[in-house]
Motif scaffolding. Structure first.
Motif, PDB file in Angstrom:
ATOM      1  N   GLU A   5       0.818  -1.203   0.000  1.00  0.00           N
ATOM      2  CA  GLU A   5       0.000   0.000   0.000  1.00  0.00           C
ATOM      3  C   GLU A   5       0.857   1.260   0.000  1.00  0.00           C
ATOM      4  O   GLU A   5       0.372   2.340  -0.259  1.00  0.00           O
ATOM      5  N   LEU A  14       8.015   8.584   3.378  1.00  0.00           N
ATOM      6  CA  LEU A  14       7.534   9.319   4.553  1.00  0.00           C
ATOM      7  C   LEU A  14       7.763   8.535   5.846  1.00  0.00           C
ATOM      8  O   LEU A  14       7.311   8.942   6.911  1.00  0.00           O
ATOM      9  N   ARG A  53       6.639   5.669   7.145  1.00  0.00           N
ATOM     10  CA  ARG A  53       5.461   5.297   7.924  1.00  0.00           C
ATOM     11  C   ARG A  53       5.530   3.859   8.412  1.00  0.00           C
ATOM     12  O   ARG A  53       4.745   3.425   9.224  1.00  0.00           O
ATOM     13  N   GLN A  97       4.732   4.926  -5.634  1.00  0.00           N
ATOM     14  CA  GLN A  97       3.379   4.597  -5.218  1.00  0.00           C
ATOM     15  C   GLN A  97       2.322   5.451  -5.892  1.00  0.00           C
ATOM     16  O   GLN A  97       1.141   5.168  -5.817  1.00  0.00           O
ATOM     17  N   PHE A 152      -8.825  -2.887  -4.943  1.00  0.00           N
ATOM     18  CA  PHE A 152      -7.462  -2.581  -4.457  1.00  0.00           C
ATOM     19  C   PHE A 152      -7.305  -1.071  -4.275  1.00  0.00           C
ATOM     20  O   PHE A 152      -6.820  -0.604  -3.249  1.00  0.00           O
ATOM     21  N   GLN A 182      -6.315   1.374  -1.146  1.00  0.00           N
ATOM     22  CA  GLN A 182      -4.920   1.817  -1.163  1.00  0.00           C
ATOM     23  C   GLN A 182      -4.820   3.265  -0.696  1.00  0.00           C
ATOM     24  O   GLN A 182      -5.534   4.136  -1.198  1.00  0.00           O
ATOM     25  N   ARG A 183      -3.939   3.489   0.251  1.00  0.00           N
ATOM     26  CA  ARG A 183      -3.728   4.842   0.749  1.00  0.00           C
ATOM     27  C   ARG A 183      -2.573   5.464  -0.017  1.00  0.00           C
ATOM     28  O   ARG A 183      -1.519   4.856  -0.173  1.00  0.00           O
ATOM     29  N   VAL A 184      -2.790   6.663  -0.521  1.00  0.00           N
ATOM     30  CA  VAL A 184      -1.690   7.423  -1.108  1.00  0.00           C
ATOM     31  C   VAL A 184      -1.471   8.651  -0.229  1.00  0.00           C
ATOM     32  O   VAL A 184      -2.131   8.801   0.793  1.00  0.00           O
ATOM     33  N   HIS A 185      -0.587   9.501  -0.645  1.00  0.00           N
ATOM     34  CA  HIS A 185      -0.160  10.556   0.269  1.00  0.00           C
ATOM     35  C   HIS A 185      -1.312  11.383   0.826  1.00  0.00           C
ATOM     36  O   HIS A 185      -1.290  11.797   1.965  1.00  0.00           O
ATOM     37  N   ARG A 186      -2.318  11.617  -0.016  1.00  0.00           N
ATOM     38  CA  ARG A 186      -3.378  12.503   0.458  1.00  0.00           C
ATOM     39  C   ARG A 186      -4.658  11.791   0.866  1.00  0.00           C
ATOM     40  O   ARG A 186      -5.601  12.413   1.291  1.00  0.00           O
ATOM     41  N   LEU A 226      -8.194  10.018  -6.331  1.00  0.00           N
ATOM     42  CA  LEU A 226      -7.392  10.829  -7.254  1.00  0.00           C
ATOM     43  C   LEU A 226      -8.104  10.894  -8.605  1.00  0.00           C
ATOM     44  O   LEU A 226      -8.492   9.853  -9.156  1.00  0.00           O
ATOM     45  N   TYR A 232       1.466  -4.279  -7.830  1.00  0.00           N
ATOM     46  CA  TYR A 232       0.310  -5.153  -7.929  1.00  0.00           C
ATOM     47  C   TYR A 232       0.768  -6.575  -8.234  1.00  0.00           C
ATOM     48  O   TYR A 232       0.110  -7.553  -7.931  1.00  0.00           O
TER      49      TYR A 232
END
Lengths: 521, 543
Positions: free
Chosen positions: A133, A139, A141, A372, B265, B269-273, B279, B344
């Motif tokens: 992920e 960063l 994490r 990512q 998925f 999925q976590r991205v920066h924001r 997005l 992936y």
């Protein structure tokens, strides 16, 4: 001619020759061995060992730290040539190189000595690429450093590209009270860190990826690389190089796929010479076109990457941003070309073999520089970029020039030369048209920048031979870039035909598919 | 749109594909793929449900009457495991020449075997297709002998030769140079007369047994000939038109699950924001993929209807379906893979890692029974049918009705030709564009694009190019896209009300054009709702 590139390619050629003929099935460094290891999900230890024993280990260490690496061009050329044989081996060693980069740039003398010693014993470093992920964990994490400023305990989990869970060390980014900080961990701390079984993967099946768990790994000042809280900047300096190396790996893979596909298009080179002794048939004609386009993609990628290396050397401030735009373009072009060739080959590309392996591996090798973010994200949507501005001390392995020398845009220079001096042969009008087309593109258009890199490369090489003198080389590249921007593919088969003939000649003479003469094993 | 209770019943019977094991789950598909193992349990489950009956025409004791229904059934299976779907459907594919040209005795014997769950293999030398992807190693010859033929040489099978009761073989007669199709009963053949070649490992569809068979003077009786001796090439061409019409089911199934998998998925999925799915470019990719799936399934089902309602157009419609649908599925899966990023490919715990397999499997369907350039060449070679006297567009009308009833398969297919003389689908170009412009102002722009592309296509037809040349291939592609666009528009005008028609026409006619923002949001929301919902046989089916 750029001396740094020439020197680098000469070194890479030595490595290739030392590894001997990859077509010889008895050779442990052959395609056959690479495919067999991949089928068995075995790490290609023999190939890695042979490459490191030849001296590749010394080229993982900068000359200023006692090794032999003097330029980014050398790293690019060496990984490109190694990737021709086996992307699993090349990716793993490239990961080791990238993992050590923060130490060469920001590490203490003792850290540098330790890492150099490890590499000289042919041990490899693992490169954290983050959990699924997260992507590359810039960063911090995933891993946290607890404790006070001189005695931390590191906890967390990440994924490593390594040689199948046997990395001798790694540099990890960990969260501290001062912000993300880079730590150098060597296997001596082993009782507090362990590997879980490697991931199964679409490509790089030789166990090049594993999961690392840290449970209270002790770390003190001796393990901190650079300053406390400087980890983000450190990672930001590594990522542009990682992108460039991903392009090198993709170009290596494309070289092999071109070589493997070439015999199937024989009929397009000389009518009546197809395998059945018949004129070229439809499939061969189509494959011939794909080959010529893929060759153009390779030449474009090479020109772009060499220009990036030059930028890193001469204008390090611009390297990170240029790498994000152009190295990704070069890697993408080469990756797409591998896909296209494998598809155009049909059955031979679908059956298990070196093309099939390259196809899978090159899709995964991008994880080295996976930030990512989906590739479709436009620049305006990117998160605050941690990579710019790049401080001047980040010049590649050496002090930057006081002021970057002024560089004329390659497109303008080429247009001026062609306009003033003309060209032998018929290509000048079309070239001027294409140069104008790219000069009119908005600033920041990666394809136009790639065209400028091609034009700059052509300017340096235009006196080399007839193909360059008449502008044929530049026309092949610019025409291809224009098609990628939506221009209709022109009919002129002559340009592609000449490209195919050059491709075959290079294959027969066992030379790297390149704009430079590089003799292979 | 026609609905098929059989396909719904099959989906219901197969249950949740997310279960940790069991036939036709993602986990089982991946385990079989990893071990390069034939999916026996999944095939047994399908046999238990009665899948083989849908591979045999009703007139011969099976339940097959509609190729559109077979398309739907095969898609249901392919959504779980394209490999199992391909193997399970292979007795129908190998039987196509039998249904088309076999004697009653041959058809009876083959049908009985298929209904019992026995397997068959097919080896065709595809007419007009040449190049590395074809069976260049095929050297099978049939020399006339007393009362039959002696087989010599090698045939490369797609799959199942090791398990096959029958092998449908195209062999060259050295005396005449013509090809003859033979239905060989391997149970009747002395084992000394042939050998099975080692299995070939492949990039995808790894559970299928791809291997060849080498004959050493094996004797087959004259009664094994399918159709007339020396008519093998013609029969192959007609058989391929049918097979190519159903093959898109496998790509559709792969794209269906691949899109769901990617959506799931990306929403986690976590991205920066925040979430990746928030997005805008990611939403646009998912919306475009959803649109492509809708386009692909509509084109595929229309071409299946056309084959049965209007077999004369099948040489064109089958090439359109075979080129466009698997190509669209593979390209879209690749783009989704790009959105997911290289990692992936590293995940084995998200949906058992099925995305990786779907991508690899889908690539086979682009190649199988006609690579892209062959299909484009086939279409370019038939462009002349647009340059003659205009066909009556109304002849194709029944295929576009919301509910289409066709003569039961395979009746009427003996009239299948290897090339189309005229094209009643494309003949409606002007009429369709006028109707779109007149009745639906929102579609005026799309109608103009269609009209313009149609005009270019007619120009191509007036100046025929070598099908293998750049211009020929481009003309072939234009034909495929205009034909597909007309299928969508005519389905819409016949009453199906495709609310996504405008962006679909743009996507088909100008691939790569970004979706307008308003379409992105509506299509994305539709995708999200269907993902969460449970309406039958749509994207929202539990998967």
């Amino acid at each position: 001619m750029d001396e740094a590139i020439t020197r680098a390619l000469a070194v890479a050629a030595q490595l290739d020759r030392a590894l001997a003929d990859p077509m010889d099935e008895r050779n442990p460094a052959s395609f056959h061995a690479a495919v067999r290891a991949d089928r068995d999900a075995r790490f290609p230890r023999h190939l890695c060992g042979s490459a490191l024993a030849w001296g590749l280990a010394e080229y993982l260490i900068p000359a200023v730290s006692g090794g032999r690496l003097t330029s980014l061009e050398e790293a690019f050329a060496l990984f490109r040539v190694l990737a021709r044989r086996d992307l699993t081996a090349a990716t793993t060693i490239a990961a080791s190189f990238l993992s050590a980069l923060p130490v060469w740039r920001d590490g203490s003398q003792s850290q540098r000595r330790a890492v150099a010693g490890l590499l000289r014993e042919h041990e490899l470093m693992g490169l954290p690429v983050g959990e699924a992920e997260q992507g590359v964990d810039i960063l911090a994490r995933e891993i946290a450093a607890f404790g006070d400023r001189h005695a931390w305990r590191l906890d967390g989990r990440t994924s490593l590209i390594d040689n199948g869970s046997h990395a001798a060390g790694t540099t990890v980014l960990a969260r501290t009270g001062d912000g993300p900080t880079t730590f150098l961990l060597l296997r001596g701390d082993g009782e507090h860190w362990w590997f879980q079984p490697a991931h199964e993967a679409h490509g790089l099946r030789g166990g090049a990826l594993s999961r690392l768990t840290l449970a209270g790994v002790p770390a003190g000042d001796a393990q901190v690389v650079g300053g406390l809280g400087q980890g983000l900047a450190t990672a930001g300096r590594t990522l542009p190089v990682a992108r460039l190396l991903v392009a090198a790996l993709a170009l290596g893979a494309l070289d092999t796929c071109l070589r493997a596909a070439l015999p199937y298009a024989e009929g397009t080179l000389e009518p009546g010479t197809s395998r059945q002794g018949e004129p070229a048939v439809a499939g061969e004609v189509v494959l011939g076109r794909r080959l010529a386009d893929a060759y153009a993609d390779l030449l474009i990628g090479e020109a772009v990457c060499h220009e990036l290396c030059r930028t890193a050397r001469e204008d390090p401030h611009a390297f990170a941003a240029a790498s994000a735009r152009l190295a990704c373009l070069a890697a993408g072009l080469a990756g797409d070309a591998v896909e296209t060739l494998a598809g155009a080959l049909g059955g031979p590309g679908y059956r298990v073999g070196i093309v099939e392996k390259m196809r899978r591996d090159s899709a995964v090798a991008g994880a080295l520089a996976d930030d990512q973010l989906p590739p479709a994200v436009p620049e305006d949507d990117l998160p605050p970029d941690p990579f710019v501005p790049v401080p001047p001390e980040l010049s590649w392995l050496g002090p930057p020039p006081a002021a970057p020398p002024p560089r004329e845009n390659g497109l303008a220079a080429a247009a001026r030369v062609i306009g003033e001096d003309g060209l032998p042969g018929p290509h000048a009008p079309r070239l001027l048209e294409l140069l104008g087309f790219f000069r009119a593109r908005r600033s920041g258009c990666a394809h136009a920048e790639a065209a400028a890199a091609c034009a700059a490369a052509w300017m340096r090489a235009r006196g080399r031979d007839g193909y360059h003198m008449c502008g044929g080389w530049l026309l092949l590249c610019l025409r291809r870039l224009a098609v990628l921007l939506g221009q209709e593919q022109p009919e002129d088969a002559g340009v592609r035909r000449v490209a195919l003939v050059r491709l075959r000649k290079a294959a027969e003479q066992r030379r790297l598919f390149s704009d430079h003469d590089v003799d292979l094993a | 749109m026609n609905t098929f209770p059989s396909a719904e019943a099959l989906e219901h019977t197969l249950g949740d594909p997310h279960l940790p094991n069991g036939p036709l789950t993602y986990a089982a598909a991946m385990a079989g793929d990893r071990a390069e193992r034939r999916p026996h349990a999944s095939l047994d489950r399908l046999r238990g449900w009665g899948y083989p009956a849908f591979l045999v025409p009703a007139a011969l004791g099976g339940r097959l009457t509609s190729l559109e229904e077979l398309l739907a059934l095969a898609r249901v299976v392919a959504r779980r495991d394209p490999t199992a779907a391909l193997i399970a459907t292979s007795p129908w594919m190998a039987g196509v020449p039998v249904w088309q040209a076999g004697t009653p005795a041959q058809q009876r014997a083959y049908a009985d075997a298929a209904l019992r769950g026995q397997w068959s293999a097919l080896s065709l030398r595809e007419p007009g297709s040449h190049g590395p992807q074809e069976n260049v190693a095929d050297t099978l010859t049939a020399c006339r002998a007393d009362g039959g033929y002696r087989l010599e040489g090698t045939a490369t099978m797609v799959s199942d030769v090791r398990m096959a009761r029958f092998a449908c073989l195209q062999a060259r007669e050295p005396e005449t140079g013509a090809d003859t199709m033979l239905l060989t009963d391997l149970e009747q053949l002395p084992t000394a007369g042939y050998e099975l070649l080692p299995r070939v490992s492949t990039h995808g569809v790894r559970g299928a047994d791809v291997a060849g068979i080498r004959f050493h003077g094996a004797f087959v009786p004259a009664s094994a000939v399918l159709g007339r001796p020396g008519g093998g090439a013609d029969l192959t061409g007609r058989s391929l038109a049918t097979i190519r019409t159903v093959l898109p089911a496998f790509g559709l199934g792969a794209l269906d699950t691949g899109l769901r998998c990617a959506f799931d998925f990306l929403r986690h999925q976590r991205v920066h924001r925040g979430r990746a799915v928030d997005l805008p470019p990611v939403r646009a990719e998912l919306a475009a993929a959803y649109l492509d799936l809708r386009v692909a399934e509509t084109v595929a089902s229309t071409c299946a209807r056309l084959l049965q309602r209007l077999p004369a157009i099948a040489p064109v419609s089958s090439a359109v379906a075979k080129y466009l649908v698997p190509h669209l599925a593979e390209q879209r899966l690749r783009r989704l893979a790009g959105v997911l990023g290289p990692r992936y490919l590293l995940r084995q715990d998200h949906w058992s890692g099925i995305f990786d397999k779907l991508l690899r499997d889908a690539r086979l369907f682009v190649l199988l029974h006609g690579a892209a350039h062959d299909m484009l060449g086939t279409l370019a070679a038939q462009l002349s049918c647009l340059d003659g006297p205009a066909a009556d567009p109304r002849r194709a009308d029944p295929a576009f009705l919301p509910v289409c009833v066709a003569p039961p398969y395979p009746s009427g297919l003996r009239a299948l030709a290897v090339a189309s003389g005229n094209d009643p689908v494309t003949a409606a170009l002007d009429e369709v564009c006028t109707a779109l412009r007149t009745h639906e102002p929102a579609l005026a722009g799309a109608a103009a694009s269609l009209q313009a592309e149609g005009a270019r296509l007619r120009a191509d037809a007036r100046e025929p190019a070598d099908p293998g040349s750049e211009r020929g291939q481009r003309a072939g592609e234009r034909y495929a896209r205009v034909f597909a666009a007309l299928c969508l528009a005519r389905r819409h005008l016949a009453g199906e009300r495709l609310h996504w028609l405008a962006p679909a026409l743009t996507a088909v006619l100008r691939p790569g054009t970004p979706l307008p923002a308003e379409n992105v949001e509506s299509l994305f929301l539709e995708l999200a709702m269907e993902y969460a919902g449970r309406s039958a046989l749509s994207l929202s089916r539990p998967a």
